[in-house]
Design a protein around this motif. Structure first.
Motif: not given
Length: 173
Positions: A35-61
């Motif tokens: 699921i997280l890998e799929s987020a990488k396959y997107v258009p990104s002008h000037k290759k900025t790849y702006p998405a920053r995904l922070k995953v929360f599971r267990a105690e962090e969640k």
């Protein structure tokens, strides 16, 4: 079935599913990685790849749920405060196996709307990957996200645009 038909079926199966419809079963690490890998396959002008995904599971969640409840309490006028909503915030988070903070890193190299659009495309890819893996998910944008910057350790050029809830579907509902 040929590729266009497969794609059409995947697109038709994509939907938002809320935490009360998730089972307590854990999402396998390999599926979460996909699921997280799929987020990488997107258009990104000037290759900025702006998405920053922070995953929360267990105690962090759980910490995220408690922080959101704290923010609700601190930012809500006493006459508008609803105790049940305050209690429901961490409960809703606990019903999801995984919660992802959807953040954007604004590079300054391209118009902000392009980086917002790229991040939205990343989230759509996650939706579609969840659909094919029978994972329930939805993108939530509560007002409290405006106050999550410090908790998420966001830099000055970054902003949280929502929370992506995920959980295995409860087939008994």
């Amino acid at each position: 079935m040929d590729k266009p038909e497969i794609l059409k079926e995947i697109l038709k199966s994509r939907k938002s599913t809320f935490p009360q419809n998730y089972s307590p079963e854990k999402i396998e690490d390999a599926v979460l990685s996909e699921i997280l890998e799929s987020a990488k396959y997107v258009p990104s002008h000037k290759k900025t790849y702006p998405a920053r995904l922070k995953v929360f599971r267990a105690e962090e969640k759980d910490r995220l749920g408690n922080q959101l409840a704290k923010i609700y309490k601190e930012t809500t006028a006493p006459e508008n405060f609803i105790a049940k909503k305050y209690e429901d915030i961490p409960h809703k988070i606990s019903m999801a196996d995984t919660v992802i903070a959807i953040c954007i890193n604004f590079s300054g190299k391209v118009p902000e709307w392009e980086e917002i659009a790229s991040t939205a495309a990343a989230v759509e890819n996650m939706y579609l990957t969840c659909a094919v893996n029978e994972i329930g998910c939805y993108w939530s944008t509560p007002g409290m996200i405006r106050h999550l910057g410090d908790f998420l350790n966001l830099e000055e050029n970054q902003k949280c645009y929502g929370l992506f809830y995920m959980g295995k579907l409860n087939r008994e509902l």
